[in-house]
Design a protein around this motif. Sequence first.
Motif, PDB file in Angstrom:
ATOM      1  N   ALA A 483     134.691  -6.625  38.640  1.00 57.07           N
ATOM      2  CA  ALA A 483     133.628  -6.666  39.621  1.00 57.07           C
ATOM      3  C   ALA A 483     134.052  -6.016  40.912  1.00 57.07           C
ATOM      4  O   ALA A 483     135.164  -5.746  41.315  1.00 57.07           O
ATOM      5  N   LEU A 484     133.236  -5.750  41.810  1.00 57.27           N
ATOM      6  CA  LEU A 484     133.342  -5.288  43.165  1.00 57.27           C
ATOM      7  C   LEU A 484     133.592  -6.362  44.095  1.00 57.27           C
ATOM      8  O   LEU A 484     132.393  -7.001  44.180  1.00 57.27           O
ATOM      9  N   LEU A 485     134.630  -6.434  44.628  1.00 51.74           N
ATOM     10  CA  LEU A 485     134.861  -7.816  45.510  1.00 51.74           C
ATOM     11  C   LEU A 485     134.471  -7.494  46.897  1.00 51.74           C
ATOM     12  O   LEU A 485     134.176  -6.144  47.226  1.00 51.74           O
ATOM     13  N   ILE A 486     134.108  -8.295  47.617  1.00 49.30           N
ATOM     14  CA  ILE A 486     133.536  -8.271  48.968  1.00 49.30           C
ATOM     15  C   ILE A 486     134.454  -7.375  49.922  1.00 49.30           C
ATOM     16  O   ILE A 486     134.097  -6.691  51.024  1.00 49.30           O
ATOM     17  N   GLU A 487     135.787  -7.969  49.761  1.00 47.67           N
ATOM     18  CA  GLU A 487     136.840  -7.324  50.594  1.00 47.67           C
ATOM     19  C   GLU A 487     137.029  -5.829  50.219  1.00 47.67           C
ATOM     20  O   GLU A 487     137.884  -5.045  50.970  1.00 47.67           O
ATOM     21  N   ASP A 488     136.546  -5.262  49.018  1.00 49.32           N
ATOM     22  CA  ASP A 488     136.565  -3.868  48.631  1.00 49.32           C
ATOM     23  C   ASP A 488     135.563  -2.982  48.937  1.00 49.32           C
ATOM     24  O   ASP A 488     135.571  -1.845  48.710  1.00 49.32           O
ATOM     25  N   VAL A 489     134.502  -3.461  49.498  1.00 51.72           N
ATOM     26  CA  VAL A 489     133.279  -3.025  49.989  1.00 51.72           C
ATOM     27  C   VAL A 489     133.572  -1.514  50.655  1.00 51.72           C
ATOM     28  O   VAL A 489     133.103  -0.612  50.606  1.00 51.72           O
ATOM     29  N   LEU A 490     134.177  -1.946  51.836  1.00 50.88           N
ATOM     30  CA  LEU A 490     134.677  -0.853  52.662  1.00 50.88           C
ATOM     31  C   LEU A 490     135.392   0.312  52.142  1.00 50.88           C
ATOM     32  O   LEU A 490     135.059   1.453  52.138  1.00 50.88           O
ATOM     33  N   GLY A 491     136.313   0.126  51.216  1.00 53.29           N
ATOM     34  CA  GLY A 491     136.972   1.098  50.577  1.00 53.29           C
ATOM     35  C   GLY A 491     136.131   1.841  49.564  1.00 53.29           C
ATOM     36  O   GLY A 491     136.478   2.959  49.245  1.00 53.29           O
ATOM     37  N   GLU A 492     135.426   0.897  48.898  1.00 51.30           N
ATOM     38  CA  GLU A 492     134.605   1.389  47.480  1.00 51.30           C
ATOM     39  C   GLU A 492     133.233   2.303  48.019  1.00 51.30           C
ATOM     40  O   GLU A 492     132.758   3.262  47.505  1.00 51.30           O
ATOM     41  N   ALA A 493     132.691   1.715  49.217  1.00 44.72           N
ATOM     42  CA  ALA A 493     131.281   2.062  49.356  1.00 44.72           C
ATOM     43  C   ALA A 493     131.437   2.997  50.699  1.00 44.72           C
ATOM     44  O   ALA A 493     130.285   3.867  51.065  1.00 44.72           O
ATOM     45  N   ALA A 494     132.019   2.553  51.683  1.00 45.24           N
ATOM     46  CA  ALA A 494     132.142   2.935  53.294  1.00 45.24           C
ATOM     47  C   ALA A 494     133.044   4.204  53.299  1.00 45.24           C
ATOM     48  O   ALA A 494     132.765   5.213  53.760  1.00 45.24           O
ATOM     49  N   LYS A 535     128.460   7.884  40.856  1.00 40.29           N
ATOM     50  CA  LYS A 535     128.291   8.461  39.515  1.00 40.29           C
ATOM     51  C   LYS A 535     128.829   7.257  38.796  1.00 40.29           C
ATOM     52  O   LYS A 535     129.850   6.923  38.840  1.00 40.29           O
ATOM     53  N   SER A 536     128.270   7.174  37.323  1.00 39.71           N
ATOM     54  CA  SER A 536     128.837   6.261  36.439  1.00 39.71           C
ATOM     55  C   SER A 536     129.277   7.024  35.329  1.00 39.71           C
ATOM     56  O   SER A 536     129.204   8.291  35.139  1.00 39.71           O
ATOM     57  N   GLY A 537     129.882   6.490  34.287  1.00 37.94           N
ATOM     58  CA  GLY A 537     130.569   7.110  33.041  1.00 37.94           C
ATOM     59  C   GLY A 537     129.405   7.574  32.392  1.00 37.94           C
ATOM     60  O   GLY A 537     127.923   7.349  32.573  1.00 37.94           O
ATOM     61  N   ALA A 538     129.832   8.647  31.122  1.00 37.50           N
ATOM     62  CA  ALA A 538     128.598   9.156  30.420  1.00 37.50           C
ATOM     63  C   ALA A 538     127.913   8.273  29.606  1.00 37.50           C
ATOM     64  O   ALA A 538     128.349   7.310  29.133  1.00 37.50           O
ATOM     65  N   GLY A 539     126.540   8.812  29.676  1.00 42.09           N
ATOM     66  CA  GLY A 539     125.616   7.720  28.961  1.00 42.09           C
ATOM     67  C   GLY A 539     125.328   6.633  29.545  1.00 42.09           C
ATOM     68  O   GLY A 539     124.414   5.633  29.020  1.00 42.09           O
ATOM     69  N   ARG A 540     125.657   6.268  30.864  1.00 36.13           N
ATOM     70  CA  ARG A 540     125.452   5.050  31.643  1.00 36.13           C
ATOM     71  C   ARG A 540     124.610   5.566  32.691  1.00 36.13           C
ATOM     72  O   ARG A 540     125.045   6.544  33.524  1.00 36.13           O
ATOM     73  N   GLU A 541     123.703   4.852  33.245  1.00 33.21           N
ATOM     74  CA  GLU A 541     122.838   5.086  34.419  1.00 33.21           C
ATOM     75  C   GLU A 541     123.521   4.795  35.693  1.00 33.21           C
ATOM     76  O   GLU A 541     124.015   3.719  35.680  1.00 33.21           O
ATOM     77  N   ALA A 542     123.556   5.684  36.787  1.00 30.52           N
ATOM     78  CA  ALA A 542     124.212   5.236  37.912  1.00 30.52           C
ATOM     79  C   ALA A 542     123.004   4.041  38.654  1.00 30.52           C
ATOM     80  O   ALA A 542     121.810   4.517  38.665  1.00 30.52           O
ATOM     81  N   THR A 543     123.708   3.115  39.136  1.00 29.92           N
ATOM     82  CA  THR A 543     122.889   2.031  39.665  1.00 29.92           C
ATOM     83  C   THR A 543     123.676   1.403  41.199  1.00 29.92           C
ATOM     84  O   THR A 543     124.544   1.977  41.491  1.00 29.92           O
ATOM     85  N   ARG A 544     122.844   0.601  41.789  1.00 35.12           N
ATOM     86  CA  ARG A 544     123.381   0.153  43.187  1.00 35.12           C
ATOM     87  C   ARG A 544     124.444  -0.671  42.651  1.00 35.12           C
ATOM     88  O   ARG A 544     124.585  -1.210  41.746  1.00 35.12           O
ATOM     89  N   GLN A 545     125.332  -0.645  43.720  1.00 35.52           N
ATOM     90  CA  GLN A 545     126.537  -1.299  43.739  1.00 35.52           C
ATOM     91  C   GLN A 545     126.185  -2.887  44.227  1.00 35.52           C
ATOM     92  O   GLN A 545     125.428  -3.140  45.191  1.00 35.52           O
ATOM     93  N   ALA A 546     126.887  -3.710  43.623  1.00 40.23           N
ATOM     94  CA  ALA A 546     126.717  -5.278  43.745  1.00 40.23           C
ATOM     95  C   ALA A 546     128.175  -5.918  44.010  1.00 40.23           C
ATOM     96  O   ALA A 546     128.988  -5.861  43.065  1.00 40.23           O
ATOM     97  N   ALA A 547     128.394  -6.421  45.330  1.00 39.61           N
ATOM     98  CA  ALA A 547     129.653  -7.148  45.316  1.00 39.61           C
ATOM     99  C   ALA A 547     129.797  -8.620  45.075  1.00 39.61           C
ATOM    100  O   ALA A 547     128.503  -9.184  45.061  1.00 39.61           O
ATOM    101  N   VAL A 548     130.655  -9.378  44.931  1.00 36.82           N
ATOM    102  CA  VAL A 548     130.784 -10.737  44.747  1.00 36.82           C
ATOM    103  C   VAL A 548     131.641 -11.242  46.162  1.00 36.82           C
ATOM    104  O   VAL A 548     132.665 -10.773  46.530  1.00 36.82           O
ATOM    105  N   SER A 549     130.878 -12.331  46.644  1.00 40.55           N
ATOM    106  CA  SER A 549     131.445 -12.944  47.856  1.00 40.55           C
ATOM    107  C   SER A 549     132.805 -13.853  47.471  1.00 40.55           C
ATOM    108  O   SER A 549     133.223 -14.079  46.355  1.00 40.55           O
TER     109      SER A 549
END
Length: 916
Positions: A483-494, A535-549
């Motif tokens: 999962a994408l943690l909320i405390e990792d949003v700056l590092g992974e998305a910003a 970008k996602s892995g081969a065969g998977r669609e790229a989708t929006r990121q969703a984090a967990v609070s």
Amino acid sequence: MAARPAVGRRAIEVLLESELPAADGRRLVLVDAVFEGGEQDSEFTLRVAGANRRIRVTGQDSPLGIADAWQRHLASGSGADLGDGEDSARDGDSVLVVTSGVPADQLGWDVRAHAVRRRPLTVNRADIVKQLFGATDLDTRMVGEAWLLDALLEAEPVDGWPHSGAVLTRDRAIQALIAARLKLGDIQANTLDLDADTLFAWTRGPAGPALFAALPPTERAGLGTWLGKTVGSAAPTLLALAGDGRGRDALPLGVLASAALTSSSAEAAGFALGTLFGSALSSFAALRPFADAATGVVTRWIAQAEGTGTHRREARDRVLAVLERADHLAADSRLVELIGADRFLPSGYRARLQSLTTALHGRAPDAEAALRDLTDHYLAALNAESTDRARTAVRLVRWLNGPKPQVTSVSQAAREHLASTAWVDLAVGVLAEGDTSRDAALSDSYHRLIKAVRKRRDALDAEFARALALWTETASQQAPGGALLIEDVLGEAAAPLARDGGRPLILVLDGMSADVAVHLAAELDRRVWTEVVPKSGAGREATRQAAVSMIPSVTRISRTSLLCGKATEGGQSVERTGFETFWKKRRRAAQLFHKGGFEGLPGHRLSPELVRALASDDVVGVVLNTIDDALDDGREAARGRWRIDDIAKLPDLLNAARDYGRPVLLVSDHGHVLDRSPRDHRQPEAGGVGGARWRTGAARAGEVELVGPRVLTSGGRVTAPWREDLRYTARKAGYHGGVSLAEVVIPVIALVPAEGPVPSGWTLLPTERTQPDWWLGSVPGAARHTSPDEPVPAPSEQPAPGMFLLPGQGTLGERTVQSDAYEAQREFVRLAPPERAVAAVIDALVGAGGKLSPGAVATAAQAATGKSQRNPERFATVLERLLNVDGYAVLRLVESGRTVQLDKALLQQQFLGDTS
């Protein structure tokens, strides 16, 4: 013996204006005609050659009567002034006009000697009309049309008829007459643009039909015949109604005629319709052209009402007045049951809405059919709110009839929520607003549908809560469990947006749940902003990121952890220090603005400090509290959808980011649930209350106990509800702190300016891939099959351009780019895209039903060539020039540039010669 011509006052005036200046003082005018003055004798003043002259007109039937009238006229002339001033008419200069049929050879020489031209004058109305229009010649068809000549003489305007050239044509004369008599058009104009729209609009005016009804029968017949040939076969019926004093009902009756002719009970409906038209209906054969013309006008008026011009409201009121009157007439004549759910009438729209009400609780195909029937109604767009709500209801029916959502992991559930379930919550919010029609049956139907959706949503939240409880026991930044943690949003998305000198603006919308986020993102102008995702892995669609609070999902824990980039708790000072420290470690300066720090002074949209920060190279963060604050004051209860303009300063911040070329990260710290429980709903007693949606103690029904490193309060152990109708504090508009998907899943939306670069390892996200299939109504195959993450064949494996298949074979796109017409067109377009890209775009559009966003079109081209299209709108514009042969719109940007639309039939005709 032929009847003498009848002349009116105006004919006499024109005759005198022509003859008196050269009359050598003669004051007797003999006219071979009958005067239509209404009385035997008439008097008036006429200005001739710069002076006013008194005119007396009398009719005499014998030579003796003429002589006696002349002697009496002479005897009455005293030369006394009849007015003040040198131009006043003097009785001594008065003129006697005698209308008579007495031949000249029967008149005495003493009378003829005093007469102008010494003989009776003939009145040629054609010559007079010619003179009035300043023409030297007259359309020969007018010479024998007494009704037209008389009408032109009688209707002459105060300023006179306009001079329109050497020859006065019949059409020009009638156009001028219509303008004068019926107030249709400008008398001085050389042309009158008359069509059905103009004529029907004239019937809706306050005086138009009454003017026509007041005309002499011969003139009404003449104008009706001409208008019938000029405007069309609907004109006679329309004018007959105007002549009967029912002109304002012409358009409503035309709409009813259309409904009757297309109903299953056409014969019975036609009989009832005949009583409405009365004598104005010459035959039932006249109904069809009249109905077609009326519905054509109404259709165009509806289109104007649907537009965006300044007169949109006026157009809407006009068309609704017509259609509501038609409904009233139908009810009075008992036509409603015979014409059914007509496509124009408001009653037809309501009937189709009622049919949808019933279909919502059956099979999905039945609901789909009822929705198509509703949206086919001409008033669907004018009843936009009701239609949109009905469309939303059918979307929920699709979701309920689809596969039951499953929770396999926290990360999977979070992604699925942002991709699909959030749209369910958005749809429920739309339905919960209620329909503007206030129809009880419809409201009950929506209520039942909401209950069915909530039942499935509750089951999904229960599954998620159980998975979350297990995951929380061990989840941390070192072991996020996928999962994408909320405390990792700056590092992974910003941080990716800040690479290579990027200056992201991070907008934290406190309390923004996923359903709010997806609607805000859908409102963005895609000509200004491009959404990007990793970008996602081969065969998977790229989708929006969703984090967990964090747990519990409250501001003091989740927002602080988000802005500090690590699990922590605190207030604004901790957030500001943590934000600056996070970016300092990445060798970037950063500034964070909270409420009160970014609002502008009087006269400023934004504070000078924020504007300076945006103009600098610093990473900038802004916290917006509008949504979270609204949960306390009740704003959420008023409307289920948030718009960009609803959030204070969000439009200004987005505009500033665009102006300074900054990418934007829209993110939240937690979501929320709304209180839709009845006012008399009693909440269970609970102990250890820490907030509206969390407490300590053993879990009960609808709750789950959570423990682990992500629980940053109460010793790392809390109990929180997953049911949205549970709370532990006083009633508000909404709450957060619980563990439902709506509260825990954090939306992460990354945007770059349309002209800006896409971060390395990221890709464009077309609009079609932001919405679930059940929302769109059909599987968007083209958008799904052109994902930039799918493998693209190596260049050596791809056939050479122009060598896809044998001529005449292959997809429509491939055959198009192989055609001679395409080759010729390509010569005129500088830097045309590769043929492979154009073919892929055509096939993608065909697969999507003819419409895709510019982003999806660019993605299709990228998948075919491996080359990214950084400016989708510009790419679409190049395709327009390439495919639109001779200006024909094979491909065009519609909906203010949001959609690329392909006309498949026109493409085949222009490039493949297929006219079938």
